[in-house]
Design an enzyme around this catalytic site. Sequence first.
Site, mmCIF file in Angstrom:
data_model
loop_
_atom_site.group_PDB
_atom_site.id
_atom_site.type_symbol
_atom_site.label_atom_id
_atom_site.label_comp_id
_atom_site.label_asym_id
_atom_site.label_seq_id
_atom_site.Cartn_x
_atom_site.Cartn_y
_atom_site.Cartn_z
ATOM 1 N N ASP A 1 52.801 5.355 35.773
ATOM 2 C CA ASP A 1 53.501 4.845 34.597
ATOM 3 C C ASP A 1 53.359 5.968 33.582
ATOM 4 O OD1 ASP A 1 54.271 3.794 32.207
ATOM 5 O OD2 ASP A 1 53.244 1.878 32.462
ATOM 6 N N HIS A 2 54.423 6.758 33.412
ATOM 7 C CA HIS A 2 54.257 8.011 32.668
ATOM 8 C C HIS A 2 53.836 7.793 31.220
ATOM 9 C CE1 HIS A 2 58.471 7.231 31.448
ATOM 10 N NE2 HIS A 2 58.135 7.874 30.363
ATOM 11 N N HIS B 1 55.311 -0.368 31.043
ATOM 12 C CA HIS B 1 54.867 0.468 29.912
ATOM 13 C C HIS B 1 54.219 -0.371 28.812
ATOM 14 C CE1 HIS B 1 57.019 3.643 31.722
ATOM 15 N NE2 HIS B 1 58.198 3.457 31.177
#
Lengths: 507, 277
Positions: free
Chosen positions: A200-201, A263
């Site tokens: 999950d960047h 996110h």
Amino acid sequence: MTATAPNPLREGLESQRISDPCTIVFFGASGDLFKRMLLPSIYELRQKGTLPTNFGLIGFARSQYDDDGFRNYCKEQLEQFAYGTKPEGAMWDDFAKSIRYVTADFGDTSHFEQLKSMLDENDANLKTGGNRLYYLSTPPSVFPGIIDQIQKAGLDPRSNTKGWTRVVVEKPFGTDLASARALQTEVEKVFDESQVYRIDHYLGKEPVQDIMALRFANVIFEPIWNRNYVASVQITAAETLGVEGRGGYYDSAGALRDMIQNHVMNLLALVAMEPPATADADAIRNEKFKVFASIAAPSLADVPKMAVRGQYDAGIVDGKPVVAYRAEPDVDPHSNMETYAAVKLFVENWRWAGVPFYLRSGKRLARKVSEIAVTFKNIPHRLYGENTDAIDPNVLVVKIQPDEGVSLRFEAKVPGQKSHIRTVSMDFNYGTGFGVQSPPAYERLIADAMRGDQTLFTRWDAVQRAWEIVSPILQSWQNATPTFPNYGAGSQGPHGATQLFEDWRTL
Amino acid sequence: MSNEATAATMTFVVYVDDASIAREAAERSQALVEKHRARLVLVDATEDPSLSPEDRQAFVRERLVPGIPSVLFWAGKESIGDPNFLALNAVVDSLVLDSSRGSGGIEALRQLIEYFSQGRRYKVQDLAYLRLAPWQEMIAGFFDDPELAGDLRTIERVSIAAGSPAEQYYLLGWLASRLQWKPGSVTYTLGSRGKPRRIYDVALTSAGTTYRAALQNDDERIVCLTVEGAHAREMHCDTLHDISVVALAEQAILQPQTSDVYRATLEAARAILERTQ
């Protein structure tokens, strides 16, 4: 897996955490994510000396290339997307030598066997030690097939006796609870949880990592970080962009799946978690899971009271007219997919009972901003200020993008003989505060996966619980036809969101 | 002498006594303090050479911001032997200097070693040592390969070509301390070549293999790494990270702690220097 004695020359060096020799295989290497994010990150890691000396990169995708053709493709993409040094000279020549390619049909086992031969060649020629990192940057629908073929071709960790094998799985991990569980079943057949890196960047962004430092490296916040002092928490991930060529994907995903379930919920976990016993990956991930476990999944009947959805109409963004969502390319002209979602959740534990967490995310909103705002309770008794002065509650804002930093809003006396009170803000900005810019999230996360550090990757139990929480909302929305579009592009979002919460921070 | 700016994160004291670099030092220091929100106290000894070390110490002491770290960046021609150094170093928390400054002789490093061997405090960053960092990374990188790790214990010879000796002795000291070399167990050759403060070529030779990191002739930002002999490997090139004085000074003031590795390196360099006297 082989165990090697630590290199005594590494002690005390800045890049002590450099990874073992390894080869990274990028499944879907001809795609957008690879050329825009992953390849530039790898190249920057190379420039910074973070990559191991013995390193290989293999692209595995449908497009037709040989090794040299793929090297040329990588060079062209880096010329366009590299954010540091451009590909040239001896450095590029040296990096190019580590690049190879397999033209592949993801359903054809022989292509995976070809990959296996190439990996063995890398081990022999580049001395990559049998260590393999598979990066799934394909559309999610292909994940199960690739994992199955990895096993069939003997590329799985159990068949690799020479070194370690890890897999990075891009989001979304499933499209709902059932599909996430089905994918996990496939993953578990081949990989242990310790070998799976669900990316999950957002978690790789420096300000997100600073949430824990802010909370647990300072003494002044933690005593008031609870229901006794906090009135509410708002987490916002707002974009001015539309679907930007991803209409096909987005029209089957929507804001709740694309942003809130992963996110935004991960940000919530970092804000609400208890202090971990140690900084180890599992200690931190245990605490994050406990947060999700403390959030009750809503009943279908409760959904209208705790969730709002919206879809943008045509409007003006950054001074330019933009089309409605339904007029975007590859989007169903009658689509009922939400481009905005707002959710009210409660973390039912001793620390947070009764404190609402408001989460919102949307496209084509008035301003691009990602932030966490912790609003504290009002003062119990008014001593200062004229009666006409509003005394606003204190707000601590963790700014994630585009600004990166922390600000604290508090009240101060206006200079003069009268005791007017006015709201002021104290700001910390990462760029000016430390004199350095934060490294891009993918750079950090790829390096962590190579090093075997799972701290910033999401564990299955948390993924599953997040799906359990949002599933009733998805189901409720699926059961009812919305009146879309219901907010103009460039606006604050749908009117219904203010019925959920009146005090959203202005975008 | 001047006193600029309001303070935030540290007091950055800069001493300079060479008119040829005074202006540049002032400009670079100003840029550093603006970037890192520090107070600059510039002690320019060329402005009033008649001031005593005590006067300069008092000047600095008055301008230190209480409660935040203070760093002395010593850019004087002399180093430990200068009474101004002793006076200013006594009132700051940590010290940054460059043993290779000026002509780049070995005397400054000898004095530094002597100074700290007398039990003085060790909160020091020497740019000559920080300059080695990319070379340390690359040399360490040879032996990340598990097949080559064993060779580390059989190194017999080291040769270092550089433009100034401080970096050479630091590199030798670092290798000797990390690998626990006994005196005389490894032979070394130190060659003088090129510009001061630059390393050009480092070679480590084991029983059957030579590991070499050398600046590329046509591009001094690139280092090529070769392994020849029994464990031969294909040549590999790496970027030499920014080792300008400004970049190193910035690194030094942001990380003022002295590492155990540096202490051990200094001790080993001292032993090597004593044997060469």
